[in-house]
Scaffold this active site. Structure first.
Site, PDB file in Angstrom:
ATOM      1  N   ASP A  57       0.851  -1.200   0.000  1.00  0.00           N
ATOM      2  CA  ASP A  57       0.000   0.000   0.000  1.00  0.00           C
ATOM      3  C   ASP A  57       0.887   1.251   0.000  1.00  0.00           C
ATOM      4  O   ASP A  57       2.083   1.164   0.237  1.00  0.00           O
ATOM      5  CB  ASP A  57      -0.944   0.012   1.211  1.00  0.00           C
ATOM      6  N   ASP A  59       1.161   4.788   1.775  1.00  0.00           N
ATOM      7  CA  ASP A  59       0.660   5.632   2.862  1.00  0.00           C
ATOM      8  C   ASP A  59       1.144   7.062   2.668  1.00  0.00           C
ATOM      9  O   ASP A  59       2.218   7.301   2.121  1.00  0.00           O
ATOM     10  CB  ASP A  59       1.145   5.091   4.205  1.00  0.00           C
ATOM     11  N   ASP A 134       8.351   3.758  13.837  1.00  0.00           N
ATOM     12  CA  ASP A 134       9.029   2.664  14.539  1.00  0.00           C
ATOM     13  C   ASP A 134      10.475   2.429  14.091  1.00  0.00           C
ATOM     14  O   ASP A 134      11.405   2.596  14.867  1.00  0.00           O
ATOM     15  CB  ASP A 134       8.188   1.372  14.491  1.00  0.00           C
TER      16      ASP A 134
HETATM   17  P1  ATP Z   1       3.312  -2.727   5.402  1.00  0.00           P
HETATM   18  O1  ATP Z   1       2.224  -1.783   4.919  1.00  0.00           O
HETATM   19  O2  ATP Z   1       4.131  -3.321   4.325  1.00  0.00           O
HETATM   20  O3  ATP Z   1       2.806  -3.702   6.406  1.00  0.00           O
HETATM   21  P2  ATP Z   1       4.279  -0.340   6.662  1.00  0.00           P
HETATM   22  O4  ATP Z   1       5.638  -0.009   7.236  1.00  0.00           O
HETATM   23  O5  ATP Z   1       3.779   0.542   5.574  1.00  0.00           O
HETATM   24  O6  ATP Z   1       4.364  -1.838   6.228  1.00  0.00           O
HETATM   25  P3  ATP Z   1       1.860   0.333   8.053  1.00  0.00           P
HETATM   26  O7  ATP Z   1       1.211  -0.407   9.143  1.00  0.00           O
HETATM   27  O8  ATP Z   1       1.184   0.491   6.751  1.00  0.00           O
HETATM   28  O9  ATP Z   1       3.283  -0.366   7.865  1.00  0.00           O
HETATM   29  O10 ATP Z   1       2.233   1.773   8.644  1.00  0.00           O
HETATM   30  C1  ATP Z   1       2.717   2.840   7.858  1.00  0.00           C
HETATM   31  C2  ATP Z   1       3.833   3.548   8.614  1.00  0.00           C
HETATM   32  O11 ATP Z   1       3.330   4.061   9.852  1.00  0.00           O
HETATM   33  C3  ATP Z   1       5.024   2.675   9.004  1.00  0.00           C
HETATM   34  O12 ATP Z   1       5.951   2.558   7.973  1.00  0.00           O
HETATM   35  C4  ATP Z   1       5.571   3.414  10.201  1.00  0.00           C
HETATM   36  O13 ATP Z   1       6.339   4.532   9.808  1.00  0.00           O
HETATM   37  C5  ATP Z   1       4.310   3.935  10.872  1.00  0.00           C
HETATM   38  N1  ATP Z   1       3.799   2.970  11.876  1.00  0.00           N
HETATM   39  C6  ATP Z   1       2.842   2.027  11.709  1.00  0.00           C
HETATM   40  N2  ATP Z   1       2.621   1.350  12.839  1.00  0.00           N
HETATM   41  C7  ATP Z   1       3.446   1.874  13.762  1.00  0.00           C
HETATM   42  C8  ATP Z   1       3.679   1.613  15.144  1.00  0.00           C
HETATM   43  N3  ATP Z   1       2.999   0.662  15.790  1.00  0.00           N
HETATM   44  N4  ATP Z   1       4.603   2.370  15.775  1.00  0.00           N
HETATM   45  C9  ATP Z   1       5.267   3.356  15.137  1.00  0.00           C
HETATM   46  N5  ATP Z   1       5.104   3.637  13.841  1.00  0.00           N
HETATM   47  C10 ATP Z   1       4.203   2.915  13.155  1.00  0.00           C
HETATM   48 MG    MG Z   2       1.855   0.420   4.685  1.00  0.00          MG
END
Ligand code: ATP
Ligand code: MG
Length: 420
Positions: A57, A59, A134
């Protein structure tokens, strides 16, 4: 960490495949820019593109508050979340997450209890927002207007060196949000990134804190792990760090006592990883049914020795297992129903003659239950004949099926109560 100081990279020079950047996400960003706000692509999408993977995705991060985002996109926008308010934008059949920069103001809608952040809706600027993310690899911002990557935390270098580093101290960051431990395992397994020493040393001390996370959120996170396409590796990591024991205490004993259980689960995860690699569909029902099966079967066997009938024993044992697991993971009702169906079908598979065979073959859960049977047969030789029967029958003409299940030989097979 150099607060407020960013290194700028040119995405093209880092070989980020420009064509893979979502046009829809770019359109959303441009609308926010036109309305006078700042907006960037952020997080996993940039990380994945730099690693040569397809992002799941795209973001977006912005300085517009969720309400301001709503006033730009009107009906195409829905504000969601209480713990972490953000805007969902509906565009071309997809949902894009638009999160407002978080900040450090002392007052406002932030709730922290014993170091754990229960709610975080204090808004701020990009250089504050970066510090609440994170991992360094998840904290890159991409400006779509000039394709520059803004890196406050050394994320680009960490990606290049295949390192998974938390922003800040692991003990603080995992206490703030224990789910980050599971994210850590997922990103390490999925992306082949090496956990930092701080993470490796800290996770074992904080595994208990997972139990403070609302059970619905844990369920969502577990499903993300199950379906990360590298669950075989994630399973090893989770076992190593005792996170698996923490989330599935019911499996502790069966895993310690029987190699079959270990092999059964490993095979289940390997199959799911392979399905995902082949773009085949997966459902949370299947792996949940696998993970909870060893406990259910223990209960079932005990009930059978106490003279319960097979279906009755299975229903009682299934209820008990699901109930015990409920405190940690809240498994949605529909998924619980699916799990029960797969399990009950394992009893139905014992009946290989008569009309009941048709009911089994046409059951809506036949496919998943059959895959489940194959998985059981992969670790229990005595199930091979049964598995062969249900494989073979799917290839037969209606006439051949009729003679197979109503023929004399079929009747000689007697159903027993044993399940493994
Ligand atoms: P994926 O979508 O591939 O699972 P992602 O890193 O994009 O990985 P998301 O859950 O979509 O994960 O979150 C988007 C962003 O928001 C992350 O890359 C991170 O920067 C932040 N984020 C998400 N969850 C957390 C958390 N629990 N603590 C801190 N930052 C977070
Ligand atoms: Mg994501």
């Amino acid at each position: 960490m150099a607060e407020n100081e960013a290194t700028l990279y040119n995405a093209r020079q880092l070989n980020l495949p420009e064509k893979e950047i979502s046009q829809a996400a770019t359109d959303i960003i441009k609308r926010l820019l036109d309305a006078g706000y700042k907006a960037y692509l952020v997080g996993g999408c940039i990380r994945d593109l730099l690693l040569g993977l397809h992002p799941k995705d795209f973001d977006i991060a912005t300085d517009a508050t969720p309400e301001q985002v709503k006033s730009v996109f009107k009906k195409k926008c829905r504000i969601i979340g209480r713990r972490f308010r953000l805007a969902h934008i509906y565009h071309n059949g997809n949902i894009y997450e638009v999160a407002t920069f978080r900040g450090f103001d002392q007052s406002g809608d932030r709730v922290v209890h014993q170091g754990q952040i229960l709610r975080d809706n204090i808004y701020g600027s990009i250089d504050q927002d970066v510090l609440r993310r994170d991992f360094t690899c998840n904290a890159l911002y991409l400006d779509v207007t000039d394709l520059s990557i803004i890196d406050y935390v050394g994320g680009v270098q960490d990606i290049q060196n295949k390192r998974l580093n938390l922003i800040g101290k692991a003990s603080d960051r995992f206490t703030e949000d224990p789910v980050r431990m599971l994210r850590c395992i997922r990103f390490s397994a999925k992306l082949g990134l090496e956990l930092s020493e701080d993470c490796r040393n800290t996770i074992p001390k904080l595994t208990n804190s997972l139990l403070k996370v609302p059970s619905a959120r844990l369920f969502d996170e577990i499903i993300k792990l199950f379906h990360c396409a590298k669950m075989t590796a994630a399973f090893q990591l989770m076992r190593h760090y005792k996170l698996f024991d923490q989330l599935f205490p019911l499996l502790k004993k069966p895993l310690a006592e029987s190699d079959h259980t270990q092999e059964f689960l490993s095979n289940a995860f390997t199959n799911t990883d392979a399905r995902l690699a082949n773009n085949q569909s997966v459902t949370p029902v299947f792996l949940m049914a696998c993970v909870l099966w060893p406990d259910m079967i223990e209960g079932y066997k005990k009930l059978i020795t106490k003279d319960h009938k097979p279906y009755e024993a299975l229903h009682i044992a299934a209820n008990k297992t699901l109930e015990k697991q409920r405190d940690i993971l809240s498994i949605p009702r529909a998924i619980q129903t699916g799990i029960r169906q797969i399990w009950v079908m394992q009893l139905r598979f014992k009946r290989m003659h008569g009309k009941g065979v048709y009911t089994t073959l046409h059951h809506p859960r036949f496919r998943a239950a059959y895959d489940f049977l194959l998985l059981r047969a992969s670790v229990h030789e005595q199930l091979e004949l049964k598995a062969d029967f249900w494989t073979h029958i799917q290839e037969l003409s209606p006439e051949a099926i009729r003679s197979l299940i109503f023929g004399k030989r079929a009747r000689n097979g007697k159903m027993n109560a044993e399940l493994v």
